[in-house]
Design an enzyme around this catalytic site. Structure first.
Site, PDB file in Angstrom:
ATOM      1  N   PHE A   1      -4.855  -4.074  -1.555  1.00  0.00           N
ATOM      2  CA  PHE A   1      -4.392  -3.042  -2.488  1.00  0.00           C
ATOM      3  C   PHE A   1      -4.818  -1.635  -2.062  1.00  0.00           C
ATOM      4  O   PHE A   1      -5.175  -0.818  -2.913  1.00  0.00           O
ATOM      5  CB  PHE A   1      -4.909  -3.322  -3.904  1.00  0.00           C
ATOM      6  CG  PHE A   1      -4.234  -4.499  -4.541  1.00  0.00           C
ATOM      7  CD1 PHE A   1      -2.936  -4.400  -5.012  1.00  0.00           C
ATOM      8  CD2 PHE A   1      -4.894  -5.727  -4.659  1.00  0.00           C
ATOM      9  CE1 PHE A   1      -2.298  -5.493  -5.590  1.00  0.00           C
ATOM     10  CE2 PHE A   1      -4.262  -6.821  -5.237  1.00  0.00           C
ATOM     11  CZ  PHE A   1      -2.962  -6.708  -5.709  1.00  0.00           C
TER      12      PHE A   1
ATOM     13  N   ARG B   1      -3.987   1.569  -1.651  1.00  0.00           N
ATOM     14  CA  ARG B   1      -2.865   2.426  -2.081  1.00  0.00           C
ATOM     15  C   ARG B   1      -3.439   3.693  -2.683  1.00  0.00           C
ATOM     16  O   ARG B   1      -4.345   3.631  -3.495  1.00  0.00           O
ATOM     17  CB  ARG B   1      -2.039   1.726  -3.168  1.00  0.00           C
ATOM     18  CG  ARG B   1      -1.396   0.441  -2.727  1.00  0.00           C
ATOM     19  CD  ARG B   1      -0.734  -0.247  -3.902  1.00  0.00           C
ATOM     20  NE  ARG B   1      -0.242  -1.569  -3.504  1.00  0.00           N
ATOM     21  CZ  ARG B   1       0.384  -2.413  -4.323  1.00  0.00           C
ATOM     22  NH1 ARG B   1       0.577  -2.084  -5.579  1.00  0.00           N
ATOM     23  NH2 ARG B   1       0.794  -3.569  -3.886  1.00  0.00           N
ATOM     24  N   GLY B   2      -2.837   4.819  -2.315  1.00  0.00           N
ATOM     25  CA  GLY B   2      -3.329   6.096  -2.838  1.00  0.00           C
ATOM     26  C   GLY B   2      -4.792   6.256  -2.462  1.00  0.00           C
ATOM     27  O   GLY B   2      -5.169   6.019  -1.316  1.00  0.00           O
TER      28      GLY B   2
ATOM     29  N   CYS C   1       5.902 -18.666   6.595  1.00  0.00           N
ATOM     30  CA  CYS C   1       5.922 -19.306   7.910  1.00  0.00           C
ATOM     31  C   CYS C   1       4.770 -18.977   8.841  1.00  0.00           C
ATOM     32  O   CYS C   1       4.192 -17.930   8.780  1.00  0.00           O
ATOM     33  CB  CYS C   1       7.191 -19.023   8.658  1.00  0.00           C
ATOM     34  SG  CYS C   1       8.420 -20.159   8.176  1.00  0.00           S
TER      35      CYS C   1
END
Lengths: 263, 263
Positions: free
Chosen positions: A246, A248-249, A108
């Protein structure tokens, strides 16, 4: 039509920078015409589009059985589906006869009538926008993850944060990833905080709709834990917006403004 | 208004069944009135609603600065936000003046005018619906995860599958979790496959909009890798639909029809 596209990205993995070809999901817009009237634009993955259109018409109670459909003609290259129903009803967008008259987005936020390409940039970020340091991004994401209380408790929400590049200034959570960003924008407006030198962090996937919210505020950088779509990457490139996914870590993917990053 | 609710659930963890109190995210509907006209219903988390409304108005270009707002009055218990703008424009749902005239959902699919509670059940699943075996669910989810090719490549899509309880019959992927389910429904309609004795598997979070798609097809069971909302749980209970969430590894949470499960 390809559902996955290969694009050139840059990866950072614990200090090691590489250029790579990465697979990203194709974000595609399908305009659905019923008995000659444009009913809805769906943002979707271009695979099994006939099934999508029929399932959508059924889910939204436009049809109650398959036999009401005379023909579904998909022009994949043009992003158009023509549906003929046997009944001669004329579909209009008045909100009373039918209850779908909007862009059906992945989550949306966009309007029905999109006459431009998903990746067209109306707004350009200043070329002299923020220089990003990889390790700063990593520490911001560590702080961001720590703040995600509601997610830890329920597993059911998206988070967004506003940062000046050093610290997290605001943090919001919502069941909808668009809402979490709207809450940040609303709070910044209420508190008269300038956004054109800030960074948005988000847990959610990045589609063009999300980027358009960011661009409307001239926010130069967005960093996500999740994946961007192909159209979002193109839009980021076209508008000079720095897009990281992405994160991450101690890893991240960089999709635009490669030259704006340093150790 | 609470953003997290505690509900009684049943957990299965590698053969061990327990009753527990679990925190689930509250799915809340906020109807937004501007200058006296109802503009949109937002499905959201009931926290920082003023910020949400203001950010949304800005993101959707209804306002271009905060000073256009005279007042925002949130009636939290009733789920209503009254916004007064200084300009006397009358907002209407004709699709030309403004481009939002729909329910802004967490991930799209519902209509603007919802006059009933999110958890009201129009459709009831037959009380004699499917008996589920825990270990069958685990093996179905293993197969389901194996099929998620596009996700593995891109990290950017949602998956849904149709199962007869023993095997996966159909598998679909899309950038939108609603679209993935619509593709399943469309294919079942095309192939004349009965849905009222089947199971839906999904990677995505379960909100009432997702459940309404399932209920419209009288599908008796839905199993997700992710979290359900409070309203989705209530809707599942009210409509006798079997709802399983967080089905990951050798664990799952059961939110309704506790008596329909066996070893």
């Amino acid at each position: 039509m390809q559902d996955i596209l290969d694009l050139k990205i840059k990866t950072w993995n614990n200090g090691v920078v590489e250029e790579k070809i990465d697979s990203v999901i194709n974000e595609y817009m399908l305009r659905v015409f019923i008995n000659g009237t444009e009913l809805v634009s769906m943002i979707c993955t271009p695979k099994n589009l006939k099934e999508l259109v029929i399932g959508f018409l059924f889910s939204e109670s436009i049809i109650s059985e398959i036999d009401e459909i005379e023909e579904v003609n998909i022009e994949e290259e043009n992003g158009i589906a023509y549906v003929s129903l046997y009944r001669q009803e004329k579909f209009e967008y008045n909100g009373d006869n039918i209850n779908i008259k909007r862009t059906v987005t992945t989550s949306c936020g966009s309007s029905r009538t999109i006459s431009y390409s998903l990746a067209d940039a109306d707004i350009k970020i200043d070329k002299n926008n923020k220089i990003m340091e990889y390790n700063k991004i990593i520490s911001l994401m560590v702080e961001f993850n720590k703040k995600s209380e509601m997610f830890v408790k329920t597993g059911g929400v998206h988070s967004s944060a506003l940062s000046d590049g050093d610290n997290i200034l605001m943090f919001e959570e919502d069941i909808g990833r668009h809402n979490a960003i709207d809450k940040i924008v609303g709070r910044a407006l209420l508190e008269k905080i300038k956004l054109d030198d800030k960074i948005i962090l988000t847990s959610g996937r990045i589609s063009t709709e999300i980027l358009k919210k960011i661009l409307r505020n001239y926010i130069p950088v967005i960093i996500s834990k999740s994946a961007p779509t192909s159209a979002a990457i193109n839009l980021a490139v076209n508008s000079n917006l720095t897009l990281v996914g992405f994160a991450r870590g101690r890893k991240m993917n960089i999709y635009s403004n490669f030259e704006k990053f340093k150790e």
